[in-house]
Design an enzyme around this catalytic site. Structure first.
Site, mmCIF file in Angstrom:
data_model
loop_
_atom_site.group_PDB
_atom_site.id
_atom_site.type_symbol
_atom_site.label_atom_id
_atom_site.label_comp_id
_atom_site.label_asym_id
_atom_site.label_seq_id
_atom_site.Cartn_x
_atom_site.Cartn_y
_atom_site.Cartn_z
ATOM 1 N N LYS A 77 29.187 59.370 38.885
ATOM 2 C CA LYS A 77 30.516 59.519 39.488
ATOM 3 C C LYS A 77 31.394 60.353 38.550
ATOM 4 O O LYS A 77 31.386 60.122 37.332
ATOM 5 C CB LYS A 77 31.136 58.135 39.729
ATOM 6 C CG LYS A 77 32.468 58.178 40.481
ATOM 7 C CD LYS A 77 32.992 56.765 40.794
ATOM 8 C CE LYS A 77 34.271 56.807 41.616
ATOM 9 N NZ LYS A 77 34.801 55.477 41.963
ATOM 10 N N SER A 158 36.030 54.611 47.022
ATOM 11 C CA SER A 158 36.192 55.951 46.513
ATOM 12 C C SER A 158 34.905 56.634 46.043
ATOM 13 O O SER A 158 34.870 57.860 45.976
ATOM 14 C CB SER A 158 37.154 55.911 45.319
ATOM 15 O OG SER A 158 36.583 55.194 44.236
ATOM 16 N N SER A 182 35.319 50.020 45.793
ATOM 17 C CA SER A 182 34.809 51.397 45.805
ATOM 18 C C SER A 182 33.313 51.559 45.571
ATOM 19 O O SER A 182 32.806 52.668 45.679
ATOM 20 C CB SER A 182 35.536 52.222 44.757
ATOM 21 O OG SER A 182 36.736 52.686 45.297
HETATM 22 N N1 GLN Z 1 39.996 51.644 48.445
HETATM 23 C C1 GLN Z 1 40.673 50.978 47.381
HETATM 24 C C2 GLN Z 1 41.847 51.797 46.905
HETATM 25 O O1 GLN Z 1 42.109 52.772 47.506
HETATM 26 C C3 GLN Z 1 39.732 50.674 46.275
HETATM 27 C C4 GLN Z 1 39.449 51.821 45.421
HETATM 28 C C5 GLN Z 1 38.537 51.495 44.295
HETATM 29 O O2 GLN Z 1 37.893 50.466 44.273
HETATM 30 N N2 GLN Z 1 38.524 52.386 43.327
HETATM 31 O O3 GLN Z 1 42.510 51.475 45.982
#
Ligand code: GLN
Length: 490
Positions: A77, A158, A182
């Site tokens: 990532k 994400s 995410s």
């Molecule tokens: N979708 C969540 C957010 O937008 C979680 C993102 C994540 O876990 N990095 O914050």
């Protein structure tokens, strides 16, 4: 070996050991496929690094010295700092950032022989649920709806590039990070496995920070066993991260068994939230039945404060993000405005206005607001108190059950562009994953079946802190029962 790209970590390691193919051959076949792919999973390809690492791995294999990931091509990532390889966090503000040091987790993986194919796409600074907030463009989920084959679907977010790359077989496995879901939600959307370990299990050192009290590293893989191998290679104490915990990393992969006799599995009644697709409720019930058939006892439990998890998260995470992102000012590294400025403040303002995307700006504004004088107690302090109540609910539940079974996400993958103008709708994607993030407990998503449109649906297993083994065991039982068939013949 006819198709090197269908291998799991387990089968690839066997093949490498038996000298059926070399790591360089394996790596080349993935580099080739990743280079041809049009799904935008990678922000940066790193073929020179990959081929050099693969050649080194081949030498160690020849000498009979194999690490946990010896010669295995993975995607990283693009939130992990990788020495000498551009690390963008999918943001314009870091579009030119080349770290001078290696993150602890990527370093751990390289020490175990991992081969890095490239840096995977994500939502900017890991903020999002569809990978649609990337400065480098959206990622395409390789799965197609049977009813609407022309619809372009999100891979989740994400860590969307990491998840889609595994599903598309343009890496064997990958790394993600999970702050509120995410890893787990993209794993569910792409029909693969993803685990967020206990907070403190993996070092955050060198992982670009979003919300430091929640951020955790974790893997994506094709099987539960592969996820365990990945996590073993990533985890471990680090003096450079004060929240990393000094605990031995167990041999999860060696100890996995799908035996559920005597195990108690909780079904939280509060997770039957409004707006959840019927198909999700059905697969959840099916999952519980599969576990019961394998000897587990299913018990209804209550997590009364979980309904506050989402609003509490959207106070705490933006608060921490607004502090963490203050460092991007155009002074020492990253983007700096090319426009004229007459004061330092003006340079900051122009740099940040140009460098951050819309969602990141929204979070910085929410965070700054909830931390500001007069609102701090009303929002931030109160949210922290509710967070404790959420964690206590889990503590109580785990006095009665060994694991908790829930859906991973309230729907299957949605279309690219959907929910984009309605942040709250986007945030609702995390309704099942965020409570565990607030409590810092492990959560794993396992592909369990397909929706009526033929799209993957995932189930989530939660366990008490440091009990990843039970999460892997129950996940293995689910994997065995579900007989989920991964996307074939891309
Ligand atoms: N979708 C969540 C957010 O937008 C979680 C993102 C994540 O876990 N990095 O914050």
């Amino acid at each position: 070996m006819s198709n090197l790209r269908k291998l799991t970590i387990e089968t690839a390691l066997e093949g490498l050991k038996a000298k059926k193919f070399s790591s360089v051959e394996l790596t080349k076949s993935y580099l080739d496929a990743a280079g041809k792919s049009t799904s935008n999973c990678y922000i940066t390809h790193t073929p020179e690094i990959a081929l050099a690492q693969a050649a080194e791995a081949d030498k160690r294999i020849a000498a009979g010295k194999m690490g946990l990931l010896e010669g295995i091509p993975i995607a990283m990532k693009d939130l992990y700092c990788t020495k000498g390889a551009r690390t963008t966090a999918a943001s314009k503000i870091l579009h030119n950032f080349i770290p001078q040091y290696e993150s602890k987790v990527s370093g751990n993986m390289f020490a175990q022989g991992a081969v890095m194919l490239g840096k995977a796409n994500l939502d900017e600074f890991a903020m999002g649920s569809g990978n649609t907030n990337s400065h480098f463009g959206s990622v395409l989920n390789p799965w197609r709806s049977k009813k609407f084959p022309d619809k372009k679907l999100v891979p989740g977010g994400s860590s969307g590039g990491s998840a889609a790359a595994v599903a598309e077989d343009i890496c064997v496995a990958s790394t993600g990070t999970d702050t509120g879901g995410s890893i787990r939600q993209p794993a569910a959307f792409c029909g693969i496995t993803g685990i967020k370990p206990t907070y403190g299990r993996c070092s955050r050192w060198g992982v670009v920070a979003f919300a430091s009290s929640l951020d955790q590293a974790g893997p994506f893989a094709k099987t539960v066993k592969d996820s365990a191998i990945m996590l073993q290679s990533m985890a471990g104490y680090d003096v450079n991260d004060s929240t990393s915990v000094n605990k031995e990393v167990p041999n999860w992969s060696g100890n996995i068994n799908g035996h559920l006799k005597g195990k108690k599995i909780g079904i939280p009644k509060e997770y039957r939230v409004d707006g959840t697709d019927q198909e999700i409720l059905d697969i959840w019930a099916k999952g519980a039945k599969w576990l019961e058939e394998q000897g587990a006892e299913i018990i209804e439990i209550s997590l009364p404060h979980s309904k506050y998890a989402l609003p509490v998260y959207y106070i705490i995470a933006p608060a921490e993000c607004s502090s963490n992102l203050a460092r991007y000012d155009g002074v020492r590294y990253g983007h700096r405005t090319e426009e004229k400025f007459s004061s330092l403040d003006e340079m900051y303002e122009k740099t940040r206005a140009e460098g951050f995307g819309e969602e990141v700006k929204r979070r910085i504004m929410i965070g700054t607001y909830v931390l500001s004088h007069g609102y701090y107690d009303a929002y931030y302090v109160k949210a922290q108190k509710v967070r404790t109540l959420i964690a206590r609910d889990f503590e109580t539940a785990f006095t009665k059950v060994d694991a908790i079974l829930t859906p991973t996400a309230p729907s299957a993958a949605f279309e690219i562009g959907a929910n984009q103008n309605d942040p709250v709708k986007m945030y609702l994607n995390d309704v099942f994953t965020i409570p565990a993030s607030m409590a810092g407990i492990p959560g794993i998503s396992v592909p369990a079946g397909l929706s009526s449109e033929g799209l993957p649906l995932g189930l989530q297993i939660l366990t008490k802190p440091w009990d990843e083994q039970t999460a892997f065991d129950v996940a293995q039982a689910l994997e065995n029962a579900a007989g989920f068939v991964r996307l074939e013949n891309l």
